[in-house]
Design an enzyme around this catalytic site. Structure first.
Site, PDB file in Angstrom:
ATOM      1  N   CYS A   1     -22.506   2.372  -2.438  1.00 30.24           N
ATOM      2  CA  CYS A   1     -23.237   2.201  -1.178  1.00 30.24           C
ATOM      3  C   CYS A   1     -23.911   3.491  -0.712  1.00 30.24           C
ATOM      4  CB  CYS A   1     -22.302   1.670  -0.107  1.00 30.24           C
ATOM      5  SG  CYS A   1     -21.359   0.254  -0.663  1.00 30.24           S
TER       6      CYS A   1
ATOM      7  N   HIS B   1     -25.075   2.836   6.475  1.00 30.63           N
ATOM      8  CA  HIS B   1     -24.769   1.756   5.533  1.00 30.63           C
ATOM      9  C   HIS B   1     -24.191   0.598   6.340  1.00 30.63           C
ATOM     10  CE1 HIS B   1     -23.175  -0.656   2.484  1.00 30.63           C
ATOM     11  NE2 HIS B   1     -21.932  -0.230   2.550  1.00 30.63           N
TER      12      HIS B   1
ATOM     13  N   ASN C   1     -23.246  -6.781   3.989  1.00 30.77           N
ATOM     14  CA  ASN C   1     -23.208  -5.500   3.267  1.00 30.77           C
ATOM     15  C   ASN C   1     -23.895  -5.682   1.912  1.00 30.77           C
ATOM     16  OD1 ASN C   1     -22.486  -3.301   1.680  1.00 30.77           O
ATOM     17  ND2 ASN C   1     -20.342  -3.279   2.302  1.00 30.77           N
TER      18      ASN C   1
HETATM   19  N1  COA Z   1     -11.030 -15.039   7.892  1.00 25.98           N
HETATM   20  C1  COA Z   1      -9.911 -15.254   8.616  1.00 25.98           C
HETATM   21  N2  COA Z   1      -8.824 -14.489   8.533  1.00 25.98           N
HETATM   22  C2  COA Z   1      -8.860 -13.456   7.669  1.00 25.98           C
HETATM   23  C3  COA Z   1      -9.986 -13.164   6.885  1.00 25.98           C
HETATM   24  C4  COA Z   1     -11.107 -14.006   7.017  1.00 25.98           C
HETATM   25  N3  COA Z   1     -12.238 -13.835   6.302  1.00 25.98           N
HETATM   26  N4  COA Z   1      -9.742 -12.067   6.135  1.00 25.98           N
HETATM   27  C5  COA Z   1      -8.489 -11.669   6.446  1.00 25.98           C
HETATM   28  N5  COA Z   1      -7.964 -12.512   7.362  1.00 25.98           N
HETATM   29  C6  COA Z   1      -6.644 -12.451   7.965  1.00 25.98           C
HETATM   30  C7  COA Z   1      -5.623 -11.795   7.073  1.00 25.98           C
HETATM   31  O1  COA Z   1      -5.130 -12.697   6.121  1.00 25.98           O
HETATM   32  C8  COA Z   1      -4.580 -11.371   8.069  1.00 25.98           C
HETATM   33  O2  COA Z   1      -3.782 -12.459   8.410  1.00 25.98           O
HETATM   34  P1  COA Z   1      -2.199 -12.281   8.557  1.00 25.98           P
HETATM   35  O3  COA Z   1      -2.028 -11.311   9.686  1.00 25.98           O
HETATM   36  O4  COA Z   1      -1.749 -13.664   8.858  1.00 25.98           O
HETATM   37  O5  COA Z   1      -1.748 -11.760   7.235  1.00 25.98           O
HETATM   38  C9  COA Z   1      -5.416 -10.996   9.296  1.00 25.98           C
HETATM   39  O6  COA Z   1      -6.675 -11.656   9.141  1.00 25.98           O
HETATM   40  C10 COA Z   1      -5.658  -9.516   9.433  1.00 25.98           C
HETATM   41  O7  COA Z   1      -6.048  -9.018   8.178  1.00 25.98           O
HETATM   42  P2  COA Z   1      -6.379  -7.517   7.950  1.00 25.98           P
HETATM   43  O8  COA Z   1      -6.712  -7.311   6.507  1.00 25.98           O
HETATM   44  O9  COA Z   1      -5.320  -6.667   8.583  1.00 25.98           O
HETATM   45  O10 COA Z   1      -7.705  -7.430   8.817  1.00 25.98           O
HETATM   46  P3  COA Z   1      -8.485  -6.158   9.235  1.00 25.98           P
HETATM   47  O11 COA Z   1      -8.555  -6.130  10.711  1.00 25.98           O
HETATM   48  O12 COA Z   1      -8.005  -4.937   8.510  1.00 25.98           O
HETATM   49  O13 COA Z   1      -9.934  -6.504   8.691  1.00 25.98           O
HETATM   50  C11 COA Z   1     -11.475  -5.991   6.931  1.00 25.98           C
HETATM   51  C12 COA Z   1     -10.175  -6.680   7.312  1.00 25.98           C
HETATM   52  C13 COA Z   1     -11.740  -6.256   5.454  1.00 25.98           C
HETATM   53  C14 COA Z   1     -12.604  -6.622   7.753  1.00 25.98           C
HETATM   54  C15 COA Z   1     -11.328  -4.484   7.234  1.00 25.98           C
HETATM   55  O14 COA Z   1     -10.202  -3.959   6.590  1.00 25.98           O
HETATM   56  C16 COA Z   1     -12.540  -3.708   6.809  1.00 25.98           C
HETATM   57  O15 COA Z   1     -13.582  -3.816   7.427  1.00 25.98           O
HETATM   58  N6  COA Z   1     -12.443  -2.872   5.757  1.00 25.98           N
HETATM   59  C17 COA Z   1     -13.546  -2.137   5.224  1.00 25.98           C
HETATM   60  C18 COA Z   1     -14.358  -3.073   4.380  1.00 25.98           C
HETATM   61  C19 COA Z   1     -15.698  -2.532   3.999  1.00 25.98           C
HETATM   62  O16 COA Z   1     -16.530  -2.344   4.822  1.00 25.98           O
HETATM   63  N7  COA Z   1     -15.900  -2.326   2.699  1.00 25.98           N
HETATM   64  C20 COA Z   1     -17.111  -1.889   2.135  1.00 25.98           C
HETATM   65  C21 COA Z   1     -17.301  -0.433   2.368  1.00 25.98           C
HETATM   66  S1  COA Z   1     -18.658   0.130   1.481  1.00 25.98           S
END
Ligand code: COA
Length: 330
Positions: free
Chosen positions: A116, A257, A287
């Protein structure tokens, strides 16, 4: 003052027609529009058809950028392509495929593998090649077909990504008051395992009889990437401003990004930068990795948001882990 003799003279972009909303996704995946919007700021993504390969999308974006500037493919000395989803696994490069599609017979063509942050790297690398006289006009393209490397049953990451391309013509400058002024290019290889495409390289090549499994798809440790991304954004913006003696008030636009609205908001808060300085279009395109910054710039230009003399910072972060930013005077 550093050399200022490379500037973006034209922009173009391409996104597939097929647009998939969060609601659409929730028909086949245990997710919903409210969760995706509140956790990421993403509302839609565009998904490539069979014909819309990574090279094809990059070619369309490049063609638009060339046409807007009244240039032909033969006016280009080099094609730099930022992509993590090349048409072919290791070779040939997507840049070579785009060169052929454009009809250029001999210019240099090479892919940049900085995920990215690829376009941020590409602008500075292109500037260097222009400054040292190797090139006078370079196409810097970001193009991605992430839909092909996602596990569409994994709600933790497939909701985040989309397909598309953006392209910039980077040109030798006869005007000292504008251009890509300088950049910060960094990497943190110790985080390589946080975001990867594990299968198919020479470390774990495809073998006869392999069955497609989870390791064929993009892997992401979401929490770890989130923490890195906030830190990377915060540090790059702070360091770029310091390096260039800029205050927040001096900046017209920050073009990050487009990974996730929450990442940008958290970094904006830490750096005490008003959120409306950031141009955000992940609501529509999600993204698109290496394509995200040139796609955002081209989208801004189309909306009439880019004006001569504006001070713009870009900031990228992604697999590698790589990160960086450019300071541009438009
Ligand atoms: N829809 C509904 N629920 C979802 C879900 C979705 N698409 N994805 C995850 N969940 C759930 C999980 O299963 C979890 O449930 P649980 O508590 O029952 O286990 C809950 O939501 C929280 O999950 P978590 O992974 O802790 O969420 P988060 O707040 O950390 O958000 C991301 C997840 C992926 C959005 C976040 O970690 C993130 O933005 N990371 C960076 C990703 C990124 O930008 N990558 C590219 C960089 S170049």
């Amino acid at each position: 003052m550093e050399n200022m003799n490379a500037y973006i003279s034209s922009l173009g972009h391409f996104v597939p027609q097929k647009r998939v909303s969060n609601d659409e996704l929730s028909k086949t995946l245990d997710t919903n529009d409210e969760w995706i919007r509140s956790h990421t700021g993403i509302g839609n993504r565009h998904i490539a058809s069979e014909e819309e390969t990574t090279a094809y999308m990059g070619y369309q974006a490049a063609k638009e950028a060339l046409n807007k500037r009244g240039l032909t493919a033969e006016d280009i000395d080099m094609i730099l392509v930022a992509t993590v989803t090349p048409d072919y696994h290791e070779m040939p490069s997507t840049a070579c495929l785009i060169q052929d599609m454009l009809g250029n017979k001999s210019c240099a063509a090479v892919d940049i593998k900085a995920a990215c942050t690829g376009f941020v790297y590409g602008l500075e690398m292109g500037k260097g090649l222009i400054n040292n006289g190797t090139c006078s006009r370079i196409l810097v393209i970001g193009t991605e077909r992430l839909s092909r490397v996602l596990d569409w049953t994994n709600r933790n990451n497939c909701i985040l990504f989309g397909d598309g391309a953006g392209a910039a013509v980077l040109e030798v400058n006869d005007d000292e008051t504008r251009g890509v002024i300088n950049s910060l290019l960094r990497a943190e290889g110790s985080g390589a395992g946080a975001l990867s495409h594990p299968k198919g390289g020479t470390k774990d090549p495809f073998k006869e009889g392999d069955v497609v499994g989870k390791d064929h798809y993009l892997f992401m440790d979401g929490r770890r990437v989130y923490e890195f991304a906030v830190r990377a954004n915060t540090v790059i913006l702070k360091d770029l401003m310091e390096k260039n003696n800029l205050s927040v008030d001096d900046i017209d636009w920050i073009v990050p990004h487009q990974a996730n609205r929450r990442i940008i908001e958290a970094a904006a808060k830490r750096d005490k930068i008003p959120i409306d300085k950031f141009y955000l279009n992940m609501e529509e395109f999600a993204n698109t990795s290496g394509a995200s910054i040139p796609l955002a710039l081209s989208d801004m230009e189309e909306k009439g948001l880019l004006k001569r003399g504006q001070k713009i910072l870009t900031v990228g972060f992604g697999a590698g882990l790589t990160y960086g930013g450019n300071y541009i005077i438009w």
